[in-house]
Write an enzyme that holds these catalytic residues in place. Structure first.
Site, PDB file in Angstrom:
ATOM      1  N   CYS A   8       0.855  -1.186   0.000  1.00  0.00           N
ATOM      2  CA  CYS A   8       0.000   0.000   0.000  1.00  0.00           C
ATOM      3  C   CYS A   8       0.894   1.240   0.000  1.00  0.00           C
ATOM      4  O   CYS A   8       1.805   1.352   0.820  1.00  0.00           O
ATOM      5  CB  CYS A   8      -0.888  -0.027   1.239  1.00  0.00           C
ATOM      6  SG  CYS A   8      -1.839   1.491   1.461  1.00  0.00           S
TER       7      CYS A   8
ATOM      8  N   CYS B  46      -5.399   0.752   6.249  1.00  0.00           N
ATOM      9  CA  CYS B  46      -5.652   2.201   6.321  1.00  0.00           C
ATOM     10  C   CYS B  46      -6.936   2.599   5.596  1.00  0.00           C
ATOM     11  O   CYS B  46      -7.317   3.771   5.628  1.00  0.00           O
ATOM     12  CB  CYS B  46      -4.466   2.973   5.753  1.00  0.00           C
ATOM     13  SG  CYS B  46      -4.304   2.867   3.959  1.00  0.00           S
TER      14      CYS B  46
ATOM     15  N   CYS C  16      -8.499  -5.108 -10.341  1.00  0.00           N
ATOM     16  CA  CYS C  16      -8.076  -3.995 -11.185  1.00  0.00           C
ATOM     17  C   CYS C  16      -7.628  -2.857 -10.259  1.00  0.00           C
ATOM     18  O   CYS C  16      -8.457  -2.208  -9.636  1.00  0.00           O
ATOM     19  CB  CYS C  16      -9.250  -3.569 -12.058  1.00  0.00           C
ATOM     20  SG  CYS C  16      -8.824  -2.306 -13.250  1.00  0.00           S
TER      21      CYS C  16
HETATM   22 ZN    ZN Z   1      -2.866   1.071   3.446  1.00  0.00          ZN
END
Ligand code: ZN
Length: 164
Positions: free
Chosen positions: A75, A126, A147
């Site tokens: 992330c 998050c 996607c």
């Molecule tokens: Zn995150």
């Protein structure tokens, strides 16, 4: 009579507000929560647009789209590992695509933004928006197509992630 109408109108308006607020609080239930101002300070403009405002990057704009080196995609906001390179495939859509997520690290919700139900993917840590899940992925494996916006991801090559 006029008063009743006004009251009904007010009730409708308050109802709309109520559901909008509910949508906001849902985002606060992730392990990492920050104010929008904090996110804005930490993320680039494009990262903020995708991760926090559920935006979509332009197709074929991400350098990760054609990346097939071994490694893990984290992330971009909180560094949680989300996808492995072994599950990446070329979908031809112009967005990094995976047939499988790292289980437990990606959360799924339903959105109706373009008029029909789509499964939206978030970072489970998050709450950052990643992209959408479709059922037209490779039949030989999972049949799923995650996607994902490349801007929501950070690629970590394999030699840096030996302990994962
Ligand atoms: Zn995150």
């Amino acid at each position: 009579m006029k008063k009743i109408l006004l009251f009904a109108l007010a009730a409708i308006l308050f109802n709309c507000n109520g559901s909008a607020q509910k949508k906001e609080t849902k985002k606060d239930s992730f392990p990492i929560t920050k104010t929008e101002a904090e996110w804005k300070a930490e993320l680039t403009k494009m990262e903020y647009y995708v991760l926090r405002e559920a935006g979509t990057e332009r197709a074929f704009s991400s350098p990760l789209n054609k990346k097939y080196e071994k490694g893990v995609y984290h992330c971009a906001a909180c560094d949680t590992p989300l996808f492995k390179s072994e599950h990446k495939f070329d979908s031809g859509t112009g967005w990094p695509s995976f047939d499988k997520e790292i289980e437990g690290n990606v959360a799924f919700t339903t959105d109706y933004e373009i008029g029909y139900a789509r499964t939206e993917e978030h970072c489970a840590t998050c709450g950052g928006h990643l992209g959408h899940l479709f059922n037209d992925g490779p039949k030989a494996t999972t049949g799923k197509r995650h996607c994902i916006n490349g801007v929501a991801l950070k690629f970590v090559p394999e030699n840096n992630t030996k302990d994962e």
